[in-house]
Every structure is written in structure tokens, then in C-alpha cells.
Scaffold this active site. Structure first.
Site, short mmCIF file in Angstrom:
data_model
loop_
_atom_site.label_atom_id
_atom_site.label_comp_id
_atom_site.label_asym_id
_atom_site.label_seq_id
_atom_site.Cartn_x
_atom_site.Cartn_y
_atom_site.Cartn_z
N GLY A 1 0.81 -0.90 0.17
CA GLY A 1 -0.07 0.19 0.04
C GLY A 1 1.11 1.44 -0.14
O GLY A 1 1.90 1.05 -0.04
N ILE B 1 1.47 3.69 1.97
CA ILE B 1 2.25 4.44 2.92
C ILE B 1 3.23 2.56 3.56
O ILE B 1 4.48 2.70 3.98
CB ILE B 1 0.97 4.08 4.99
CG1 ILE B 1 0.76 5.66 4.38
CG2 ILE B 1 1.98 4.49 5.99
CD1 ILE B 1 0.02 5.88 5.62
N GLY C 1 -3.62 -1.48 -2.10
CA GLY C 1 -2.35 -1.12 -2.26
C GLY C 1 -2.01 -2.48 -4.39
O GLY C 1 -3.06 -2.50 -4.89
N ALA D 1 -1.39 0.43 12.98
CA ALA D 1 -1.43 1.17 12.17
C ALA D 1 -2.36 1.07 12.71
O ALA D 1 -3.40 0.87 12.27
CB ALA D 1 -0.52 1.05 10.75
N TYR E 1 -15.44 3.29 10.51
CA TYR E 1 -14.02 2.55 10.51
C TYR E 1 -13.10 2.94 11.94
O TYR E 1 -12.43 3.05 12.21
CB TYR E 1 -13.89 3.41 9.50
CG TYR E 1 -12.17 4.05 9.27
CD1 TYR E 1 -11.80 2.42 9.02
CD2 TYR E 1 -11.89 5.18 9.46
CE1 TYR E 1 -10.17 2.91 8.42
CE2 TYR E 1 -10.11 5.42 9.01
CZ TYR E 1 -9.54 4.13 8.79
OH TYR E 1 -8.22 4.09 8.56
#
Ligand code: UDP
Length: 317
Positions: free
Chosen positions: A10, A12, A36, A117, A149
Site C-alpha cells: 500500500g 504507507i 495496494g 497502524a 471505520y
């Protein structure tokens, strides 16, 4: 060290992979290429210290092998992008909660450290800026998909610390604020790549709402450097750490900055949230991180300014 990055292809994750390989670590990536892309990591395909597994974190056999072989897991695989989250709320909840549960179970099995993350969305619509890690989170109603989310990532954080308490594995949570840079696609609705693409094409730059909402945009190079620094920071274990920039800008000013930086003739237009996302969509008015913990633990500083970042997103730098 041997590092497993879930979601490593992806935006990051691939930058984190670059930093870790550059520092001499071995990197294994697990990515299902849903958001990604191979093009993010293809520069490493011939690197001996790099391996790529195209699969999901829900595949127990693959995850078992990779976790058994690594020293530490960076868990980035997740549903991302407000647009995607609003369109596919069930997928978002499942991917985030089940994915993290699988990763934590496997980390427990092999006694491995996990870096989760997470996201500034967890702070929700709290109006107490800047947001510090110990602050209350303020979620909206469960009928509004955006908050699914935020809550799914909050559950991931709870699960991480619960696992740490009950099984003793080291867990650290990083709350990433708006992160921008090379390779970021506008496909999932993020504002800077969207504005850059519109400005380069001479299309209208579309500001959602009245544009007075603010964000702080950090360059992905700053953020992933700090993520990698975490490997040598045992003091961050058991902690939530904000990462981002605290340079605040309204979305109206961002539109003007993109237009000026790229010398574009695009007009700036406004679209209602209902039209942009869904009826009754709730945005947060201000989102600013308190970065003092990251500074103290990691010596973190956001060093790259917004104009430079815009040029990078545009492929001009
Ligand atoms: N936004 C916008 N135009 C776009 C995309 C987003 O005005 O084309 C706004 C969005 O409503 C939000 C801010 O820009 O207020 C940042 O959006 P993004 O999805 O990048 O990140 P968020 O901070 O909402 O997670």
C-alpha cells in the site's frame, strides 16, 4: 531484523518497506493488492532481503509461516479511504477487526512484537484540539458508516492492548494523521491527490462542504522514518503514539495552495457532503495532533512542507 509488513504494497506500507530495506533490515510483505499495488514495490523484486506474499491476512497458513519467520510485525493491512469506507462499511468492519484479530493471535502464538497502524479517525469528532493520545474519543451514531471505520480501528487498538496484557507480547499503536506523498492514489478519495489530479488536468478542484474544515498534512517520508525508528524504541511498547504534522490548513486554503504550487488554471468549486459521500455525512471540523509524545520517544519532527509534498504527489519533485 526481519520485519513483516501487512499491507506492505500500500501507499504507507511501501514507503515503510523502502526505509527498512535502506537501513539493512529484511522485509517480508503480505498484501492482497486490494488497495495496494505491485507498482509500489516492484523496485524491490530482485532484492535478496525482500519477499512478497500476495495473500490476505485472513489466510491462516500464510500468516502462520510469515509470523513464525519474522522478528516484528507492522500491521498496516486495513480498509482505507473515507470514500471506500462509506461505500463498503461491512467490508471495512470485517477487514479491520478480523484482520487484526488474526495478526494478534499469530503474534501471540510465536511471541512476536506487533506495531498496529491506527488512525486519527479514532479521535472522531472531538473538538478538543490538539488531540493527545490519552484524550477521550468521540464517535458519532452507528447509522453513519464513517464511524464504523473509527470504531473498528478503536477495537483493533483495544484488542492489541488486551493481547499485550493477557499474553505479554509487546504491542505499540501508531495513530497516523493525514499522510501524503509519492505513490498516493486519488482513487480512494484522499484530498491531496484528488486536488493535484484536478489541478494538473485543469478540471475544477472540488472542495467538499464549505471548506472551512482543517487538516494537517504530513509527508509520508517523515511518517515512515518515525515508524522505522520505533524498532529501536522499547519505551514505545504499550503506548499509543500520534504521528503526523501539526501545521493546520483549511481545505479551502489547501485548494488554493495546490492551484498556486502547480500553477493551475482550475477553478475551485464546492460540493455538499451529501453529494460527495452520502446523505447526512458527518465530517470533523478540525484535526490537529499533539506530537509531543512522538517527539519525546522518537525525536520525531515533521520536516517536509506542504508545497514540496504537493510537488511530489504531482510527480514534479
Ligand atoms: N475533501 C475534499 N475534496 C476531495 C476529497 C476530500 O474537499 O476531493 C475533504 C474531505 O471532506 C475532508 C478533507 O478534505 O474534509 C480531508 O479528506 P480526506 O478523505 O483526504 O481525509 P480525512 O481527513 O477525511 O480522513
Amino acid at each position: 531484523m526481519k520485519v513483516l509488513i501487512t499491507g506492505g504494497a500500500g501507499f504507507i506500507g511501501s514507503h515503510l518497506c523502502d526505509v527498512l530495506l535502506g537501513r539493512g533490515h529484511s522485509v517480508m510483505i503480505l498484501d492482497d493488492l486490494s488497495t495496494g499495488s505491485m507498482s509500489n514495490v516492484e523496485q524491490h523484486l530482485d532484492t535478496p532481503d525482500f519477499t512478497l506474499a500476495i495473500d490476505t491476512v485472513l489466510d491462516e497458513m500464510v500468516l502462520d509461516r510469515l509470523v513464525s519467520e519474522c522478528d516484528v510485525i507492522y500491521h498496516l493491512a486495513a480498509a482505507v479511504g473515507v470514500q471506500l469506507i462509506v461505500q463498503k462499511p461491512l467490508h471495512t468492519i470485517r477487514t479491520n477487526v478480523e484482520g487484526t484479530t488474526h495478526v494478534l493471535n499469530m503474534a501471540q502464538r510465536y511471541g512476536k512484537k506487533v506495531v498496529i497502524a491506527s488512525t486519527s479517525e479514532v479521535y472522531g469528532k472531538s473538538s478538543k484540539v490538539p488531540f493527545s493520545e490519552g484524550d477521550d474519543t468521540v464517535s458519532g451514531p452507528t447509522t453513519k458508516h464513517r464511524w464504523a471505520y473509527a470504531c473498528s480501528k478503536a477495537i483493533d487498538e483495544f484488542a492489541g492492548f488486551a493481547m499485550a496484557k493477557e499474553s505479554g507480547i509487546p504491542v505499540c499503536v501508531l495513530r497516523l494523521f493525514n499522510t501524503v506523498g509519492r505513490r498516493q492514489s486519488g482513487q480512494y478519495g484522499m484530498v491531496v491527490p484528488n486536488f493535484v489530479k484536478q489541478a494538473l488536468n485543469g478540471d475544477p478542484i472540488t472542495v467538499f462542504g464549505n471548506g472551512e474544515q482543517t487538516r494537517c498534512f504530513a509527508n509520508v517520508a517523515d511518517v515512515t522514518r518515525a515508524m522505522a525508528d520505533l524498532l529501536s524504541c522499547p519505551a514505545a511498547e504499550g503506548e499509543v503514539v500520534n504521528l503526523g504534522s501539526n501545521s493546520e490548513i483549511s481545505i479551502n486554503d489547501l485548494a488554493h495552495t495546490v492551484k498556486a504550487t502547480l500553477q493551475s488554471n482550475s477553478e475551485i468549486t464546492h460540493i455538499s457532503y451529501d453529494e460527495a459521500y452520502e446523505d447526512g455525512f458527518e465530517d470533523m471540523l478540525r484535526r490537529v495532533p499533539d506530537l509531543s509524545k512522538a517527539e519525546r520517544l522518537l525525536g520525531y519532527a515533521s520536516t517536509i512542507d506542504l508545497e514540496q509534498t504537493i510537488l511530489e504527489v504531482a510527480g514534479h519533485a
